[in-house]
Design an enzyme around this catalytic site. Structure first.
Site, PDB file in Angstrom:
ATOM      1  N   HIS A  28      -4.900  27.305-107.421  1.00  0.00           N
ATOM      2  CA  HIS A  28      -4.795  28.325-108.577  1.00  0.00           C
ATOM      3  C   HIS A  28      -3.626  29.108-108.486  1.00  0.00           C
ATOM      4  O   HIS A  28      -3.326  29.726-107.624  1.00  0.00           O
ATOM      5  CB  HIS A  28      -5.994  29.376-108.326  1.00  0.00           C
ATOM      6  CG  HIS A  28      -7.364  28.653-108.342  1.00  0.00           C
ATOM      7  ND1 HIS A  28      -7.859  28.164-107.094  1.00  0.00           N
ATOM      8  CD2 HIS A  28      -8.285  28.635-109.251  1.00  0.00           C
ATOM      9  CE1 HIS A  28      -8.995  27.889-107.600  1.00  0.00           C
ATOM     10  NE2 HIS A  28      -9.387  27.971-108.747  1.00  0.00           N
ATOM     11  N   HIS A  67      -4.879  29.530-114.951  1.00  0.00           N
ATOM     12  CA  HIS A  67      -5.518  30.043-113.857  1.00  0.00           C
ATOM     13  C   HIS A  67      -5.696  28.920-112.836  1.00  0.00           C
ATOM     14  O   HIS A  67      -5.747  29.312-111.688  1.00  0.00           O
ATOM     15  CB  HIS A  67      -7.070  30.478-114.245  1.00  0.00           C
ATOM     16  CG  HIS A  67      -8.235  30.764-113.451  1.00  0.00           C
ATOM     17  ND1 HIS A  67      -8.404  31.705-112.807  1.00  0.00           N
ATOM     18  CD2 HIS A  67      -8.976  29.610-112.618  1.00  0.00           C
ATOM     19  CE1 HIS A  67      -9.395  31.701-111.665  1.00  0.00           C
ATOM     20  NE2 HIS A  67      -9.677  30.456-111.878  1.00  0.00           N
ATOM     21  N   GLU A  88     -29.117  46.208-102.268  1.00  0.00           N
ATOM     22  CA  GLU A  88     -29.120  45.286-101.222  1.00  0.00           C
ATOM     23  C   GLU A  88     -27.910  44.575-101.164  1.00  0.00           C
ATOM     24  O   GLU A  88     -27.412  44.281-100.175  1.00  0.00           O
ATOM     25  CB  GLU A  88     -30.354  44.209-101.376  1.00  0.00           C
ATOM     26  CG  GLU A  88     -31.601  45.042-101.835  1.00  0.00           C
ATOM     27  CD  GLU A  88     -31.942  45.641-102.906  1.00  0.00           C
ATOM     28  OE1 GLU A  88     -31.142  45.267-104.075  1.00  0.00           O
ATOM     29  OE2 GLU A  88     -32.985  46.193-103.167  1.00  0.00           O
ATOM     30  N   HIS A 135     -42.925  40.563-103.849  1.00  0.00           N
ATOM     31  CA  HIS A 135     -42.340  41.543-102.762  1.00  0.00           C
ATOM     32  C   HIS A 135     -42.989  40.820-101.608  1.00  0.00           C
ATOM     33  O   HIS A 135     -42.485  41.176-100.674  1.00  0.00           O
ATOM     34  CB  HIS A 135     -43.176  42.720-103.003  1.00  0.00           C
ATOM     35  CG  HIS A 135     -42.686  43.900-104.043  1.00  0.00           C
ATOM     36  ND1 HIS A 135     -42.435  43.379-105.335  1.00  0.00           N
ATOM     37  CD2 HIS A 135     -42.153  45.069-103.743  1.00  0.00           C
ATOM     38  CE1 HIS A 135     -41.831  44.538-105.924  1.00  0.00           C
ATOM     39  NE2 HIS A 135     -41.763  45.612-104.987  1.00  0.00           N
TER      40      HIS A 135
END
Lengths: 672, 672
Positions: free
Chosen positions: A35, A265, A414, A476
């Site tokens: 890149h 890019h 999380e 869950h």
């Protein structure tokens, strides 16, 4: 972009930046992949940052008080490799740049932690670097509070692109940083308006400065090619008590025919266009050629850093013996000698009192004796503190008002928590652990995988590890997660069966230095099974004979965590019928697999019927049921085949057939 | 909160809202578990929304043009169950409410799609609902553009809490919605300032209104207990062309002793406090008792909806035959009859021309014939369009200016894309597929698991499915991901070996109605192995004999995807030595496991040495190597044991020993 006048206005700066740009072009052309655009676009920012601000010493790459430079848009790895080479990091030779992206080179496609000194973290999966950086800044604050600004007092600088900022983890990271007022964190946003698919506007209209302001950041917007503006912005960022974001308007692949395009890019390998770009830069040198005066200007920055490091060493040497020893122990990650005794004493107490406790609760009991001894622990939870049992009374809350606190309310984040813990662990001096429900490790997967790839010693406290979670239902209840984590290389999964194994699991986790450890803990109460105290850490062998058969051995029951007590009950049923049954507790398949064959053979002897019991899917158990001298006709599994359900836990174990009776029945059937 | 004056000012409204609050209290008390606070806090918003705006018909719960109501903060499930019961959904009886969170009840701890009519999507893992809702709104726009506003013209309403908005996926969702200008999406933010750990301010200082504005949303802030303010805000939201966020200041557990506390978030089961709260509400009724006048007011809303539905049916009946048939086919998910022929023709062509193509490229060739035939497909990619090969020429780009476009630039938002695709699939009328690199399925895990839990027919196009990705290195190379996805229940993973299997895989994926399908595709070119055309879809059996042994069969090689051609080369080496070798292609372990035993036995006959070849971890292969009549001493695996590396793909296969030579050598060793 008027490159001509940029060159004229800042000739030294321009040459230094051009060195990054041309090394990038040459390396990508040699590799025929990579890149090019990002390093060419961000070279000016990197040059100003390194020239005027970054404190680092290439001769002491791991100097604890160095500024950290994190390339969140890691595909622009040639920017980092160029900087490391130019400033004189020994491992980053010119040959390494020539071997960019080749087998065995330190110069991997994306920066890989551990491949070369000066690579602070592995980046590539977008958003991870900026989220790691929050952890680096947290570790710095914690260590500064603990040991003083004379020995810990550095900045964390981050480069991030549109991709990093579109990823969800960036939201968790920036809102956590904003809340924590991490004033020593400075992010450069590469606002080039281009992604792989084309213009950013194809998919996004977000006002990034406003978004960062909403998260409590100090924000500036500048021309990312103007050295004076870049420097002024860094000065202002450092002066503000909030974390700072500097939105830098840049041109991807500056000066190349592919400038400002999605093509820019990627890998720019056309040699004519490469030559034309070099001409625009006023760079009359061959491939990988850096003129001596430019190299010298870059190397001088390292010399400046060496002086800063020497002064720092003087201050460390001047510390009193006690604090200095503690500082050095923290930095080196040395555990206190008395930890072993502390764990043993707790194990003994647990064996003697044999409490019925959820393993998440016994985990808290372990932390209650560990945290006062291991002062480097930095705990936390993603808003499930009372459920994960991760907080102990001595810790205090880490926040902007109390940097001595050792517990972080990570919020309902999380992924951000896991990525921050990676940064904390990589920074050094602090040992992070963090909790959530095991099923929500799904949200943290991107960062948990990187813990494993990097070998970062992060401890994941995953409670509510099965249908034992009960009424909250299938969304869950983890079912496939143990299999997923066991399938992940360099991850040690420990699912302790009782309070004693929990203490052993924590000891293993704390002693591990080269990768993440997962502690899988029950919501529901479990009896203490290890009622005879042994100093030795039995869980460290991964699996061991918990209870030998009384009658002639005809069956071996294997289980982990909450199902080991089910196995013990099944054994009682079977022995009552004269079926000799051995129970093997399997807290960790990875650790067991690492034992010598003779030990594995002793534990899983051939001939007997084998049944494994685990409230999860069978996939990882096939190896131990069918392999290791097992036989298909004599092997069975008691566990889950699909998702769970919403009901009280005892009902679920009954309905899904994970019981002692079902286990015993399966053994009988297999015995024929 | 002056409840007294609220009651007095809006007596009917208050009673209707109190019914939700008291049913919640009663159900949680009966279950002794659950979450009381959210329904008690958001009852006023729900009441105004249902009373004045929601268009729905309890007697025709799946009416395609109904407004969608999505409870992103799914722990407040009793709000939804109360609404469904009160408005008269047949399946949601009072008994169901009494059985809240019990085995077999429709009233699971969190709303589970499919458990009861009126539950639009499974929520519980925070942030998923708001991210699903973007998909619902996209589907509505797409269908309105295709079939006209007379038959598709509805709103999507969402409730979301602090937790939803802290999760990273919410960032991806709201920035996608802002970019797409989804004006028919209205989100109510339950701004109650409380999370499980305590006050939101423990972990977050985000200015949510400002954040939504930065993403291009219309934003209002109101008192969430003032019925007039709520109504006015909804009216204003609907009038604005942007997606709307209404920040509603509410009191969690309103009127209860636990109001405004973290305790109020959870299960409020104290019967005295429950009675006191009912008294505050002026609610003199027993457990689960709803006075007739209140029930009647709620049921009247459904009657209003029934009229709207009848009018809609009239408009559908008045459509011209062609469009009507297409509309009904789209809604019912019926595939066009000519799809089978189209796939067969392509297979035949591929077998005859036998191209060497990456399976991601042959996937595009399949899409080029499928998309013009299956007009319901809505493709997309998380900014890897050219790499995933997901765009075909006929689709056009779906955006605010072109709702007839059938391709979405999802941006660098894997999780947001997956969650939106769940919403699109659940809405119906549209079939979503979306691409990213396989390794970034890590980011999308939370939503991919929900595709499986809900049985949503989402198609995941995961290209670059191994170290064959090459130079980008270990962070971009999946190793454990096939194991992870195979461990996930109700997920069909297809890893086709060549262009023919790719066509079969797409056929399987498109025909699947009850769960997600993963297509694992190579970056690198692969030869066509199925050079003899068969009409039959062989991949649908999961595994099949691709090439029979020539000499007496001594070995069976199993492989998937890019490694099937490695197996074919190994076979050639072995046969040359007189070692008869069968090659079994295993595009899908799930489908193979579902075959009758006699077929599995035919394919994996006993006796021979077995070697599996896959550039991933061994875990899922143990079943087929050691089980199914396999034997440990005669089984081997050629694959990955750790993470990959950065180098050209061919080098990596060579260095990691995934070659025909290594496979043949292993067979020879096992034959002894």
């Amino acid at each position: 972009m008027d490159i001509e006048s940029l060159r004229a206005a800042h000739p030294d700066h321009w040459k230094m930046a051009a060195a990054i740009r041309t090394l990038t072009l040459d390396a990508v052309a040699a590799a025929k992949s990579g890149h090019s655009g990002m390093p060419m676009g961000m070279a000016d920012i990197a040059t100003v940052l390194y020239r005027n601000h970054m404190s680092f010493d290439p001769l002491a790459p791991n100097w604890p008080n160095r500024d950290r430079f994190i390339l969140s848009n890691g595909h622009g790895s040639m920017l980092l490799y160029s900087l490391l080479h130019l400033t004189g990091y020994e491992q980053m030779t010119l040959q390494q740049l020539k071997d960019f992206r080749q087998w065995g080179a330190r110069t991997a496609g994306h920066p890989e932690y551990g491949h070369a000194e000066g690579i602070e973290t592995t980046t590539g999966p977008l958003g991870q670097g900026i989220a790691n950086s929050v952890g680096f800044a947290i570790a710095e604050e914690a260590l500064r509070a603990r040991f003083g600004a004379k020995v810990m007092n550095h900045w964390t600088y981050v480069m991030a692109g549109d991709g990093c900022l579109m990823e969800g983890v960036s939201h968790e990271a920036i809102s956590l940083a904003g809340h924590q007022k991490l004033g020593r964190l400075v992010v450069f946003f590469d606002d080039n308006g281009i992604t792989i698919d084309g213009k950013v506007s194809l998919a996004d209209i977000t006002d990034q400065p406003k978004r960062f302001e909403a998260a409590g950041w100090h924000v500036q917007s500048i021309d990312g090619h103007d050295p004076e503006a870049i420097d002024a912005a860094i000065v202002a960022a450092k002066a503000d008590p909030r974390p700072s974001m500097i939105a830098c308007k840049t041109h991807i692949a500056l000066g190349h025919a592919a400038q400002d395009t999605a093509k820019g890019h990627g890998a720019l390998t056309d040699l004519d266009q490469l030559a034309a770009a070099k001409e625009v830069y006023g760079w009359g040198y061959g491939p990988f050629e850096i003129p001596a005066d430019v190299k010298q200007m870059w190397e001088a920055l390292g010399t400046r850093g060496a002086e800063a490091r020497a002064a720092w060493q003087g201050r460390v040497d001047a510390m009193q013996a006690g604090p200095r020893a503690r500082f050095e122990a923290a930095i080196s990650g040395t555990l206190p000698r008395k930890l072993t005794g502390t764990i043993r004493a707790l194990k003994k107490q647990m064996s003697e009192t044999a409490p019925s406790l959820a393993t998440r609760a016994s985990s808290q009991k372990v932390l209650e004796v560990v945290n006062p001894v291991v002062l480097e622990t930095l705990g936390g939870s993603a808003d499930l503190t009372g459920s994960n049992n991760t907080l102990t009374a001595d810790l205090g809350i880490f926040d902007a008002e109390n940097r001595k606190g050792r517990y972080i309310h990570y919020g309902i984040r999380e992924h951000g928590m896991a990525a921050a813990m990676n940064g904390i662990a990589l920074h050094g001096g602090v040992r992070p652990y963090g909790g959530t429900f095991m099923v929500f490790s799904d949200y943290a997967r991107g960062a948990m995988r990187l813990s494993a790839v990097m070998g970062a010693p992060v401890i994941y406290v995953l409670s509510h590890d099965s249908i034992g979670l009960g009424e909250d239902g299938p969304t869950h209840q983890p079912v496939e997660h143990l299999a997923m984590m066991r399938a992940t290389p360099n991850t040690i999964v420990l699912r302790p069966a009782d309070a004693v194994e929990v203490a052993e699991a924590w000891e293993i986790a704390l002693e591990r230095k080269d990768g993440p450890t997962v502690l899988a803990l029950s919501r529901q109460n479990l009896p203490t099974l290890r009622t005879e105290h042994k100093n030795r850490n039995l869980a460290a062998r991964g699996a061991y004979v918990l209870a030998e058969s009384e009658a002639t051995r005809k069956a071996i029951l294997m289980a982990s965590g909450s199902e080991v007590s089910v196995a013990m009950e099944a054994k009682a049923l079977l022995e009552a019928e004269g079926i000799g049954t051995r129970v093997v507790s399997v807290p960790s398949m990875e650790l067991f697999a690492a034992q010598e064959e003779s030990y594995r053979k002793r534990v899983l002897s051939g001939g007997a019927v084998r049944v494994a019991i685990e409230a999860g899917v069978r996939q990882p158990w096939d190896r131990w049921l069918l392999g290791e001298r097992g036989r298909e006709a004599k092997a069975g599994f008691v566990g889950m085949e699909g998702f769970g359900a919403s009901a009280p836990a005892e009902t679920l174990f009954e309905k899904f057939g994970i019981t002692a009776e079902a286990t015993a029945a399966q053994v009988r059937t297999l015995l024929g």
